[in-house]
Write a protein that holds these residues in place. Structure first.
Motif, PDB file in Angstrom:
ATOM      1  N   GLU A 142       0.842  -1.192   0.000  1.00 43.93           N
ATOM      2  CA  GLU A 142       0.000   0.000   0.000  1.00 43.93           C
ATOM      3  C   GLU A 142       0.881   1.247   0.000  1.00 43.93           C
ATOM      4  N   GLN A 143       0.462   2.286  -0.675  1.00 45.85           N
ATOM      5  CA  GLN A 143       1.277   3.490  -0.827  1.00 45.85           C
ATOM      6  C   GLN A 143       1.622   4.127   0.526  1.00 45.85           C
ATOM      7  N   PHE A 146       4.225   2.122   2.192  1.00 43.93           N
ATOM      8  CA  PHE A 146       5.487   2.298   1.468  1.00 43.93           C
ATOM      9  C   PHE A 146       6.166   3.601   1.892  1.00 43.93           C
ATOM     10  N   ASP A 147       5.388   4.678   1.946  1.00 48.74           N
ATOM     11  CA  ASP A 147       5.958   5.975   2.329  1.00 48.74           C
ATOM     12  C   ASP A 147       6.536   5.918   3.747  1.00 48.74           C
ATOM     13  N   ARG A 150       9.735   3.630   3.792  1.00 50.79           N
ATOM     14  CA  ARG A 150      10.863   4.311   3.133  1.00 50.79           C
ATOM     15  C   ARG A 150      11.413   5.431   4.015  1.00 50.79           C
ATOM     16  N   LYS A 199      10.000   4.002  -6.022  1.00 50.82           N
ATOM     17  CA  LYS A 199       8.541   4.094  -6.037  1.00 50.82           C
ATOM     18  C   LYS A 199       7.940   2.743  -5.651  1.00 50.82           C
ATOM     19  N   LEU A 200       6.688   2.791  -5.273  1.00 51.28           N
ATOM     20  CA  LEU A 200       6.002   1.550  -4.902  1.00 51.28           C
ATOM     21  C   LEU A 200       6.042   0.532  -6.037  1.00 51.28           C
ATOM     22  N   GLU A 201       5.961   1.005  -7.261  1.00 50.30           N
ATOM     23  CA  GLU A 201       6.011   0.087  -8.407  1.00 50.30           C
ATOM     24  C   GLU A 201       7.352  -0.641  -8.471  1.00 50.30           C
ATOM     25  N   LYS A 204       7.076  -3.592  -6.114  1.00 46.09           N
ATOM     26  CA  LYS A 204       6.260  -4.663  -6.699  1.00 46.09           C
ATOM     27  C   LYS A 204       7.041  -5.431  -7.767  1.00 46.09           C
TER      28      LYS A 204
END
Length: 512
Positions: A142-143, A146-147, A150, A199-201, A204
């Motif tokens: 989930e974003q 992730f934030d 990080r 980035k989250l991508e 993944k």
């Protein structure tokens, strides 16, 4: 460490409320398009009557596989699996479920591997495993999480590593210097710049590429039902088959003379780390000869080692001085190595815990001088036999728990041997003094090191190193004549340093 602590809490609560049987993972099932090929998953199973069950899941998904420019992605991915929840549960949900089970979970991110370890009483196995596997197989990604993860990773580099932990700061810097140009050449946590660019991508994509059957090893120990391992294999077959992780090729260049990194920091004590690459691992016969030699020189956190005896015991330089013939991570507050940190490339290193700045050069010289005596003189028959006897007994303590035994057996499989501890028990009695001394001369040296020192007024230290300035030791109490005699040799031990091979870096610039 927060990364592990949060996951511990997560898994701790998971077992109670989850109520998910092993089959639940099947019910969740693989994502559309993922391979469902017959399992060829590597596994290690240690049957036991112990009611405490250990599950270890190791992927070849460590930081050595970070793509260039995306350093830190391996740790960030593992962190998000650990603290980000699953598709069916948030992190908070998992914490609530884990706590009553008194289970334990930890995660270790290494250069080549990521290992997740779960321990639980067999009464809670089904519910615990359902959550454990769900988190691994169906991470939430989930974003917002992730934030958060990080930001924690960036703060670790800036605040924890650079600011408050000079010993670890020095050791991690040493590794990047020894393996410069190789896949190991950056710290596991990445850099501030690379983390901020991720980035989250990216997470993944990394998960899809490396969390595969081809990179997976499963370990299970304890009194598990006969069907448990088969169920686990079936569940993890939901992962893509994938390709075995391919370690980026690179040239590891041994140091020539002293190659020094001085990290400028306003500190009253200097942390010192030094070392060089070695071309042996546990699969090589000469490794076991070096294991004996290293134990004699600097066994971790014992007074058996020459370094500890002479630098701390006789001279009171600092708290501890140790050497290693392979990468070493201490497990918690014990004196033992953490299992599941295997590597294809290894290095010899000396760790000098912080010394007062006034004796920093003497301490470096003594570490090199003690190594020099070992390389030139070798071990005596008495030293060899007593060290070998110690190691034969001490190594049995490394596997005093079922969980540690499982970890060591999985590492053995990584190295292509049956059982590392048994290898020690088999090989050491057959070793000869001549073989040990030959291995010392072949693989160790006392003149060429990568050196990292975190210290104040680095420029002054640099000039003293270049000038080979004598660095006398001073004592506040009466000192035996034999030590003072040795000090006269140590204080002028030659340092093969040149202007081009000493660099000074500000602490705040490291890992930026």
């Amino acid at each position: 460490m927060k990364f592990t602590t949060l996951f511990n809490r997560l898994m701790l609560g998971l077992v109670v409320t989850g109520m998910m049987a092993p089959g639940l993972v099947q019910a969740i099932g693989p994502k559309t398009g993922q391979s469902k090929a017959k399992s060829g998953i590597s596994k290690v199973v240690l049957p036991s009557q112990s009611p405490l069950i250990t599950i270890r899941v190791m992927f070849r998904a460590g930081s050595a596989y970070d793509p260039p420019g995306k350093e830190g992605i391996a740790k960030l991915t593992a962190g998000l699996i650990e603290e980000g929840g699953s598709q069916s549960m948030t992190f908070k949900d998992i914490l609530k479920k884990l706590y009553p089970m008194a289970a334990d979970v930890s995660v270790k991110v290494e250069k080549e591997t990521v290992t997740m370890v779960g321990e639980v009483h067999k009464d809670h196995l089904d519910k615990f495993y359902a959550i454990f596997s769900d988190v691994l197989l169906h991470p939430r990604f989930e974003q917002a999480e992730f934030d958060r993860v990080r930001e924690d990773a960036v703060n670790y580099l800036k605040t924890s590593l650079r600011s408050t932990n000079d010993e670890e700061f020095g050791k991690q810097t040493l590794e990047t210097e020894i393996f410069r140009g190789h896949a190991y050449d950056h710290v596991i946590g990445g850099s501030v710049r690379s983390l901020n660019a991720l980035k989250l991508e990216d997470v993944k994509a990394f998960y899809q590429e490396y969390y595969t059957q081809a990179n997976l090893m499963i370990g299970v120990a304890g009194d598990v039902p006969k069907t448990f391992v088969a169920q686990m294999e079936k569940d993890f077959s939901a992962l893509p088959v994938g390709k075995p992780a391919d370690l980026r090729a690179g040239t590891i260049t041994p140091p020539s003379g002293l190659e020094v990194t001085l990290i400028e920091k306003d500190t009253d004590a200097t942390a010192v780390s030094l070392g060089f690459p070695v071309n042996v691992t546990r699969k090589d016969s000469e490794f076991y000869a070096l294991l004996v030699a290293n134990s004699y020189l600097g066994e971790h956190r014992t007074f058996n080692g020459v370094l500890m005896q002479n630098m701390r015991g006789k001279r009171g330089l600092n708290y501890g001085d140790y050497s290693y013939v392979e990468h070493f991570v201490q497990e918690g507050g014990s004196t033992f190595a953490l299992p599941n940190v295997p590597r294809q490339k290894q290095y010899f290193s000396i760790w000098i815990r912080p010394v007062p700045n006034a004796v920093r050069l003497f301490a470096l010289r003594e570490a090199m001088w003690e190594t020099d005596r070992l390389v030139k003189n070798g071990m005596t028959q008495e030293q060899f036999e007593s060290t070998r006897k110690f190691l034969l007994n001490y190594s049995r303590l490394w596997v005093q728990t079922l969980s540690r035994r499982l970890g060591y057996r999985m590492d053995s499989k990584f190295y292509g041997i049956e059982d590392y501890i048994q290898e020690i028990q088999t090989r050491l009695p057959k070793l000869t003094l001549a073989e040990v001394n030959a291995a010392i001369k072949k693989h160790l040296n006392s003149q060429s090191f990568k050196v990292v020192m975190i210290t104040r007024d680095a420029e002054s230290l640099k000039q003293h190193m270049l000038a080979n300035t004598v660095s006398p030791m001073k004592y506040d109490s009466t000192t035996p004549d034999d030590i003072l005699k040795e000090d006269k040799e140590i204080e002028k031990f030659p340092l093969a340093a040149t202007e081009k091979k000493i660099r000074i870096v500000k602490a705040e610039e490291m890992f930026e």
